[in-house]
Scaffold this motif. Structure first.
Motif, PDB file in Angstrom:
ATOM      1  N   PRO A  51      46.496  40.211  38.893  1.00 18.10           N
ATOM      2  CA  PRO A  51      45.894  40.775  37.675  1.00 18.10           C
ATOM      3  C   PRO A  51      46.399  42.197  37.443  1.00 18.10           C
ATOM      4  CG  PRO A  51      44.209  39.859  39.156  1.00 18.10           C
ATOM      5  CD  PRO A  51      45.495  39.860  39.913  1.00 18.10           C
ATOM      6  N   ASN A  52      46.605  42.532  36.199  1.00 18.19           N
ATOM      7  CA  ASN A  52      47.063  43.856  35.767  1.00 18.19           C
ATOM      8  C   ASN A  52      48.133  44.464  36.684  1.00 18.19           C
ATOM      9  OD1 ASN A  52      45.359  43.825  33.526  1.00 18.19           O
ATOM     10  ND2 ASN A  52      43.624  44.357  34.839  1.00 18.19           N
ATOM     11  N   GLN A 134      48.251  43.409  29.721  1.00 18.20           N
ATOM     12  CA  GLN A 134      46.880  43.116  30.157  1.00 18.20           C
ATOM     13  C   GLN A 134      46.869  41.720  30.786  1.00 18.20           C
ATOM     14  OE1 GLN A 134      44.285  45.437  29.609  1.00 18.20           O
ATOM     15  NE2 GLN A 134      46.079  46.673  29.121  1.00 18.20           N
ATOM     16  N   VAL A 135      46.654  41.640  32.105  1.00 21.30           N
ATOM     17  CA  VAL A 135      46.647  40.335  32.784  1.00 21.30           C
ATOM     18  C   VAL A 135      45.296  40.158  33.472  1.00 21.30           C
ATOM     19  CG1 VAL A 135      47.798  38.860  34.466  1.00 21.30           C
ATOM     20  CG2 VAL A 135      49.132  40.531  33.169  1.00 21.30           C
ATOM     21  N   SER A 136      44.484  39.227  32.926  1.00 18.49           N
ATOM     22  CA  SER A 136      43.141  39.006  33.488  1.00 18.49           C
ATOM     23  C   SER A 136      43.245  38.242  34.807  1.00 18.49           C
ATOM     24  CB  SER A 136      42.297  38.209  32.491  1.00 18.49           C
ATOM     25  OG  SER A 136      42.865  36.924  32.354  1.00 18.49           O
ATOM     26  N   GLU A 137      42.149  38.241  35.561  1.00 17.41           N
ATOM     27  CA  GLU A 137      42.072  37.447  36.817  1.00 17.41           C
ATOM     28  C   GLU A 137      42.381  35.988  36.505  1.00 17.41           C
ATOM     29  OE1 GLU A 137      40.815  38.037  40.014  1.00 17.41           O
ATOM     30  OE2 GLU A 137      40.186  40.139  39.903  1.00 17.41           O
ATOM     31  N   ALA A 138      41.766  35.492  35.393  1.00 16.42           N
ATOM     32  CA  ALA A 138      41.919  34.070  35.049  1.00 16.42           C
ATOM     33  C   ALA A 138      43.378  33.743  34.738  1.00 16.42           C
ATOM     34  CB  ALA A 138      41.031  33.730  33.862  1.00 16.42           C
ATOM     35  N   LEU A 139      44.054  34.613  33.986  1.00  9.78           N
ATOM     36  CA  LEU A 139      45.462  34.371  33.639  1.00  9.78           C
ATOM     37  C   LEU A 139      46.334  34.403  34.890  1.00  9.78           C
ATOM     38  CD1 LEU A 139      47.765  33.953  31.614  1.00  9.78           C
ATOM     39  CD2 LEU A 139      47.818  36.424  31.244  1.00  9.78           C
TER      40      LEU A 139
END
Ligand code: HEM
Length: 176
Positions: A51-52, A134-139
């Motif tokens: 993430p991120n 922006q990279v979410s946990e889910a992505l």
């Protein structure tokens, strides 16, 4: 140098593509090299995804995916060349269901990789402006799973290839 004279003429004759042995070997080499590059790129992407990510990691992911894309294309082109000109004759492959399973697996893995590729292309836009994607946990978790499946698929393809190359699966053989 005198030792070379003892080699069969087919190994010595002509320039690279004038010699059937060397041109077959060259195309086979491109096939293996591109396979290694694809696999290496996927392993690196799998290691980097989080993430991120920071700027360095995000940029490396984008570059790695470009290398992966080019290697996957070289893998396909060298594979088609082997079927048509540098292998055991196209009928030997097209008559074998294992060949079509191999092609299907390649296309399946290639289709799966569209999602990460489109994601990284979108990362390139903020990266160019000096911003972080922006990279979410889910992505990140979704991308990690897709990469896991791609790695398993890529590991299975050489198994189908080695069986296919030895005629397993052809009608009248052990598994045919
Ligand atoms: C649609 C794409 C592909 C085509 C058309 C194709 C075609 C071929 C052909 C014609 C051969 C030669 C078999 C022989 O020696 O008679 C071969 C060998 C091989 N291919 Fe592919 N290939 C493709 C994709 C791949 C991929 C994605 C991988 C790896 C992940 C791969 C790995 C191998 C390996 C390891 C061999 C050597 C088999 C052996 O000699 O034991 N190929 N391929």
């Amino acid at each position: 140098m005198a030792g070379f004279a003892a080699l069969p003429p087919a190994l010595l004759g002509g320039d690279l593509f004038g010699s059937p042995v060397f041109s077959r070997a060259a195309v086979a080499y491109v096939h293996y090299l591109s396979f290694m590059l694809c696999f290496g790129a996927l392993v690196l992407e799998r290691r980097l995804i989080r993430p991120n990510p920071g700027k360095a990691d995000a940029t490396l992911m984008v570059i790695t995916d470009v290398v992966y894309g080019m290697a996957a294309l070289a893998l396909l082109v060298s594979g088609i060349l082997r079927v048509l000109y540098f292998g055991q004759g196209s009928d030997f492959y097209t008559g074998n269901p294992l060949f079509w399973w191999k092609v299907a697996l390649y296309l399946g893995v290639g289709g799966l990789s569209l999602y990460p590729t489109v994601t990284y292309i979108l990362w390139a836009i903020p990266l160019r402006k000096g911003e972080l994607p922006q990279v979410s946990e889910a992505l990140a978790a979704r991308l990690a799973w897709i990469l896991n499946i791609e790695l398993v698929g890529f590991a299975l393809i050489p198994l189908l290839a080695t069986l296919m190359a030895r005629g397993v699966g052809l009608p009248g053989t052990l598994a045919g």
